[in-house]
Design an enzyme around this catalytic site. Structure first.
Site, PDB file in Angstrom:
ATOM      1  N   ASP A 161       0.885  -1.155   0.000  1.00 12.85           N
ATOM      2  CA  ASP A 161       0.000   0.000   0.000  1.00 12.85           C
ATOM      3  C   ASP A 161       0.936   1.221   0.000  1.00 12.85           C
ATOM      4  O   ASP A 161       2.127   1.087   0.312  1.00 12.85           O
ATOM      5  CB  ASP A 161      -0.846  -0.054   1.287  1.00 12.85           C
ATOM      6  CG  ASP A 161      -1.648   1.198   1.501  1.00 12.85           C
ATOM      7  OD1 ASP A 161      -2.357   1.609   0.572  1.00 12.85           O
ATOM      8  OD2 ASP A 161      -1.557   1.785   2.600  1.00 12.85           O
ATOM      9  N   LEU A 162       0.430   2.387  -0.353  1.00 12.00           N
ATOM     10  CA  LEU A 162       1.314   3.559  -0.407  1.00 12.00           C
ATOM     11  C   LEU A 162       1.152   4.477   0.818  1.00 12.00           C
ATOM     12  O   LEU A 162       2.006   4.525   1.699  1.00 12.00           O
ATOM     13  CB  LEU A 162       1.040   4.345  -1.695  1.00 12.00           C
ATOM     14  CG  LEU A 162       1.894   5.595  -1.891  1.00 12.00           C
ATOM     15  CD1 LEU A 162       3.362   5.251  -2.096  1.00 12.00           C
ATOM     16  CD2 LEU A 162       1.386   6.396  -3.101  1.00 12.00           C
ATOM     17  N   ASP A 163      -0.006   5.179   0.861  1.00 11.21           N
ATOM     18  CA  ASP A 163      -0.224   6.158   1.933  1.00 11.21           C
ATOM     19  C   ASP A 163      -0.262   5.441   3.292  1.00 11.21           C
ATOM     20  O   ASP A 163      -1.104   4.567   3.500  1.00 11.21           O
ATOM     21  CB  ASP A 163      -1.568   6.878   1.742  1.00 11.21           C
ATOM     22  CG  ASP A 163      -1.580   7.765   0.506  1.00 11.21           C
ATOM     23  OD1 ASP A 163      -0.547   8.384   0.221  1.00 11.21           O
ATOM     24  OD2 ASP A 163      -2.622   7.846  -0.164  1.00 11.21           O
TER      25      ASP A 163
ATOM     26  N   THR B 138       1.716  10.180   3.895  1.00 12.16           N
ATOM     27  CA  THR B 138       0.874  11.180   3.233  1.00 12.16           C
ATOM     28  C   THR B 138      -0.511  11.240   3.874  1.00 12.16           C
ATOM     29  O   THR B 138      -1.278  12.162   3.599  1.00 12.16           O
ATOM     30  CB  THR B 138       0.733  10.867   1.732  1.00 12.16           C
ATOM     31  OG1 THR B 138       0.735   9.458   1.595  1.00 12.16           O
ATOM     32  CG2 THR B 138       1.865  11.467   0.925  1.00 12.16           C
TER      33      THR B 138
ATOM     34  N   LYS C 299      -8.816   6.139   5.889  1.00  6.68           N
ATOM     35  CA  LYS C 299      -7.559   5.561   5.403  1.00  6.68           C
ATOM     36  C   LYS C 299      -7.834   4.427   4.417  1.00  6.68           C
ATOM     37  O   LYS C 299      -8.612   3.516   4.711  1.00  6.68           O
ATOM     38  CB  LYS C 299      -6.713   5.063   6.575  1.00  6.68           C
ATOM     39  CG  LYS C 299      -6.079   6.204   7.333  1.00  6.68           C
ATOM     40  CD  LYS C 299      -5.119   5.722   8.405  1.00  6.68           C
ATOM     41  CE  LYS C 299      -4.475   6.928   9.079  1.00  6.68           C
ATOM     42  NZ  LYS C 299      -3.675   6.520  10.238  1.00  6.68           N
TER      43      LYS C 299
ATOM     44  N   SER D 233      -2.417   0.839  -4.434  1.00 10.46           N
ATOM     45  CA  SER D 233      -2.868   2.032  -3.700  1.00 10.46           C
ATOM     46  C   SER D 233      -4.172   2.572  -4.258  1.00 10.46           C
ATOM     47  O   SER D 233      -4.357   2.615  -5.471  1.00 10.46           O
ATOM     48  CB  SER D 233      -1.786   3.117  -3.788  1.00 10.46           C
ATOM     49  OG  SER D 233      -2.288   4.352  -3.344  1.00 10.46           O
ATOM     50  N   ALA D 234      -5.031   3.008  -3.357  1.00 12.88           N
ATOM     51  CA  ALA D 234      -6.294   3.631  -3.781  1.00 12.88           C
ATOM     52  C   ALA D 234      -6.066   5.014  -4.366  1.00 12.88           C
ATOM     53  O   ALA D 234      -6.949   5.585  -5.008  1.00 12.88           O
ATOM     54  CB  ALA D 234      -7.230   3.742  -2.575  1.00 12.88           C
TER      55      ALA D 234
ATOM     56  N   LYS E  50     -10.846  -0.468  -2.160  1.00 16.45           N
ATOM     57  CA  LYS E  50     -10.743  -1.320  -0.969  1.00 16.45           C
ATOM     58  C   LYS E  50     -11.981  -1.073  -0.123  1.00 16.45           C
ATOM     59  O   LYS E  50     -12.436   0.067  -0.056  1.00 16.45           O
ATOM     60  CB  LYS E  50      -9.483  -0.950  -0.179  1.00 16.45           C
ATOM     61  CG  LYS E  50      -8.190  -1.091  -0.983  1.00 16.45           C
ATOM     62  CD  LYS E  50      -7.014  -0.420  -0.255  1.00 16.45           C
ATOM     63  CE  LYS E  50      -5.776  -0.415  -1.135  1.00 16.45           C
ATOM     64  NZ  LYS E  50      -4.632   0.290  -0.542  1.00 16.45           N
TER      65      LYS E  50
ATOM     66  N   GLU F 108      -0.156  -3.275   4.597  1.00 14.36           N
ATOM     67  CA  GLU F 108      -1.264  -2.292   4.638  1.00 14.36           C
ATOM     68  C   GLU F 108      -1.373  -1.604   5.992  1.00 14.36           C
ATOM     69  O   GLU F 108      -1.095  -2.221   7.020  1.00 14.36           O
ATOM     70  CB  GLU F 108      -2.591  -3.027   4.415  1.00 14.36           C
ATOM     71  CG  GLU F 108      -3.216  -2.876   3.063  1.00 14.36           C
ATOM     72  CD  GLU F 108      -3.745  -1.482   2.753  1.00 14.36           C
ATOM     73  OE1 GLU F 108      -3.808  -0.641   3.659  1.00 14.36           O
ATOM     74  OE2 GLU F 108      -4.100  -1.239   1.600  1.00 14.36           O
ATOM     75  N   ASP F 109      -1.812  -0.351   5.969  1.00 17.84           N
ATOM     76  CA  ASP F 109      -2.055   0.360   7.238  1.00 17.84           C
ATOM     77  C   ASP F 109      -3.535   0.582   7.492  1.00 17.84           C
ATOM     78  O   ASP F 109      -3.902   1.121   8.534  1.00 17.84           O
ATOM     79  CB  ASP F 109      -1.359   1.729   7.252  1.00 17.84           C
ATOM     80  CG  ASP F 109      -2.039   2.723   6.334  1.00 17.84           C
ATOM     81  OD1 ASP F 109      -2.382   2.333   5.196  1.00 17.84           O
ATOM     82  OD2 ASP F 109      -2.252   3.879   6.740  1.00 17.84           O
TER      83      ASP F 109
HETATM   84  P1  B16 Z   1      -6.289  10.244  -3.823  1.00 18.91           P
HETATM   85  P2  B16 Z   1      -3.599   4.120  -0.033  1.00 18.91           P
HETATM   86  C1  B16 Z   1      -5.431   6.074  -0.145  1.00 18.91           C
HETATM   87  O1  B16 Z   1      -4.160   5.601  -0.427  1.00 18.91           O
HETATM   88  C2  B16 Z   1      -5.445   6.919   1.123  1.00 18.91           C
HETATM   89  O2  B16 Z   1      -5.178   6.116   2.248  1.00 18.91           O
HETATM   90  C3  B16 Z   1      -6.798   7.555   1.293  1.00 18.91           C
HETATM   91  O3  B16 Z   1      -6.778   8.392   2.430  1.00 18.91           O
HETATM   92  C4  B16 Z   1      -7.121   8.381   0.044  1.00 18.91           C
HETATM   93  O4  B16 Z   1      -8.426   8.949   0.131  1.00 18.91           O
HETATM   94  C5  B16 Z   1      -7.060   7.479  -1.184  1.00 18.91           C
HETATM   95  O5  B16 Z   1      -5.762   6.899  -1.268  1.00 18.91           O
HETATM   96  C6  B16 Z   1      -7.325   8.232  -2.465  1.00 18.91           C
HETATM   97  O6  B16 Z   1      -6.267   9.119  -2.685  1.00 18.91           O
HETATM   98  O7  B16 Z   1      -7.233  11.304  -3.413  1.00 18.91           O
HETATM   99  O8  B16 Z   1      -4.837  10.698  -3.868  1.00 18.91           O
HETATM  100  O9  B16 Z   1      -6.704   9.570  -5.108  1.00 18.91           O
HETATM  101  O10 B16 Z   1      -3.515   4.120   1.456  1.00 18.91           O
HETATM  102  O11 B16 Z   1      -4.543   3.111  -0.629  1.00 18.91           O
HETATM  103  O12 B16 Z   1      -2.223   4.123  -0.680  1.00 18.91           O
HETATM  104 MG    MG Z   2      -2.760   3.246   3.303  1.00 19.34          MG
END
Ligand code: B16
Ligand code: MG
Length: 217
Positions: free
Chosen positions: A10-12, A18, A46, A115-116, A146, A170-171
């Site tokens: 996962d990224l964020d 972030t 998240k 990552s989402a 997710k 994943e977090d």
């Molecule tokens: P964006 P992950 C997710 O990333 C974030 O945890 C979540 O807070 C955010 O709303 C989502 O990405 C969408 O991000 O607005 O940059 O498209 O944790 O799946 O890496």
């Molecule tokens: Mg995350």
């Protein structure tokens, strides 16, 4: 035989913090409705896509909006967020991640991103980590966010590894759910109470690298 052949990150919140910038940007949006978005509320955002996050905030604030206004707020949130991450650099890579990626690479483990975020590629570039990833699946490539397992299943398919041979880091609770639904080994990073199911839980990647990363592969 190796237990796992692939690591999906996962990224964020896993590679880089972030999450704090997403929170600040969402707080600004929520304040328009006099809604005080708390850190506890933010836990539920998240791993959740941008659209679903805004839907949740509006629900909590008891506000309903026309589609046009809704879309404007999505764009505004993203612009604010992009402003926060403009100066993002390698110093913001979370502890243990670079070492873990190098260790996996040396052991010929395939590495993917799930990552989402629709900003995932920009962020990986800023962190100078793009070259580690054999596949990058982000919010632009999936229909279902997710906890749907689509992101991780697409990552496994792109790397040509069976889901059972993949480990997900994943977090978020929804991300761990997605990994388990995909029949992958799920490593939760954070406090055990934040997750309803996981195979392993570590406070951070440094603890994992020191205690169990090698045993997973
Ligand atoms: P964006 P992950 C997710 O990333 C974030 O945890 C979540 O807070 C955010 O709303 C989502 O990405 C969408 O991000 O607005 O940059 O498209 O944790 O799946 O890496
Ligand atoms: Mg995350």
């Amino acid at each position: 035989m190796k237990k796992h052949l692939c690591a999906l990150f996962d990224l964020d919140g896993v590679v880089v913090d972030t999450a704090k910038y997403h929170y600040l940007a969402w707080r600004e949006i929520a304040s328009k409705f006099d809604f005080d978005l708390t850190e506890k509320d933010n836990e539920q955002l998240k791993g959740v896509s941008r659209i679903e996050s805004l839907k949740l905030i509006l629900e909590w604030a008891n506000v309903s909006l026309e589609k046009e206004k809704f879309n404007l707020l999505l764009a505004e949130k993203n612009n604010t967020y992009l402003g926060y991450i403009e100066t993002l650099g390698t110093e913001e890579i979370l502890p243990g991640i670079k070492e873990g990626l190098l260790q996996l690479q040396e052991n010929k483990i395939k590495i993917g991103l799930g990552s989402a975020s629709k900003n995932a590629k920009i962020i990986l570039d800023k962190l100078e980590l793009t070259s580690f990833f054999g596949a990058i699946i982000d919010g632009n490539q999936v229909e279902k966010g997710k906890p749907n397992p689509e992101i991780f299943l697409k990552g496994a398919a792109a790397l040509q590894v069976a889901p059972e041979k993949c480990v997900v880091f994943e977090d978020s609770a929804v991300g761990i759910q997605a990994a388990k639904t995909a029949k992958m080994t799920a490593v939760a990073l954070g406090i055990p109470d934040s997750f309803s199911q996981y195979d392993y839980c570590y406070t951070d990647f440094t603890t994992l690298t020191a205690n169990g990363l090698a045993q997973l592969f």
